[in-house]
Design a protein around this motif. Structure first.
Motif, short mmCIF file in Angstrom:
data_model
loop_
_atom_site.label_atom_id
_atom_site.label_comp_id
_atom_site.label_asym_id
_atom_site.label_seq_id
_atom_site.Cartn_x
_atom_site.Cartn_y
_atom_site.Cartn_z
N SER A 17 -3.59 6.92 151.01
CA SER A 17 -4.26 5.62 151.03
C SER A 17 -3.25 4.48 151.05
O SER A 17 -2.13 4.62 150.54
N ARG A 19 -3.48 -0.12 150.95
CA ARG A 19 -4.29 -1.34 150.98
C ARG A 19 -3.47 -2.45 151.63
O ARG A 19 -2.41 -2.82 151.12
N TYR A 80 -8.52 -8.15 152.83
CA TYR A 80 -7.93 -6.85 152.54
C TYR A 80 -8.49 -5.78 153.47
O TYR A 80 -9.60 -5.91 153.99
N GLN A 82 -8.73 -1.71 152.79
CA GLN A 82 -8.47 -0.49 152.04
C GLN A 82 -8.61 0.68 152.98
O GLN A 82 -9.67 0.86 153.60
#
Length: 117
Positions: A17, A19, A80, A82
């Motif tokens: 992951s 961000r 943002y 994610q």
């Protein structure tokens, strides 16, 4: 002129992951529908996620739906992205900008995302 500054990219393993953040220190873009775009080597820049000026609705390209989430923080004047369950095919330079071509800001430097084991 609005200077868009993208950050948060990096090298991550498949399944990982990241961000991403997009800020405009000099001017607010809270009145604009904003989008995250990406450009992979040898390919055209494509829109992968967008968010309306009010925060809803959002839209995602089929290739990222269910894995990416776009959001915005009006107090921080930041958008943002994610990104979860990253795949090698997500490797690209990621940019943010307005959705509307007529209100497009100059492109920032982008942030490199590399998904590789």
């Amino acid at each position: 002129q609005v200077q868009l500054v993208e950050s948060g990219g990096g090298l991550v393993q498949p399944g990982g992951s990241l961000r991403l953040s997009c800020a405009a220190p000099e001017r607010t873009f809270s009145n604009y529908d904003m989008g995250w775009y990406r450009q992979a080597p040898g390919k055209e820049r494509e829109l992968v996620a967008r968010i309306s000026w009010g925060g809803r609705p959002t839209w995602y390209a089929d290739s990222v739906k269910g894995r990416f989430t776009i959001s915005r923080d009006f107090a921080k004047n930041t958008v943002y992205l994610q990104m979860n369950s990253l795949k090698p095919e997500d490797t690209a330079i990621y940019y943010c900008n307005t959705v509307s071509y007529s209100s497009r800001f100059p492109w920032g430097q982008g942030t490199q995302v590399t998904v590789s084991s």
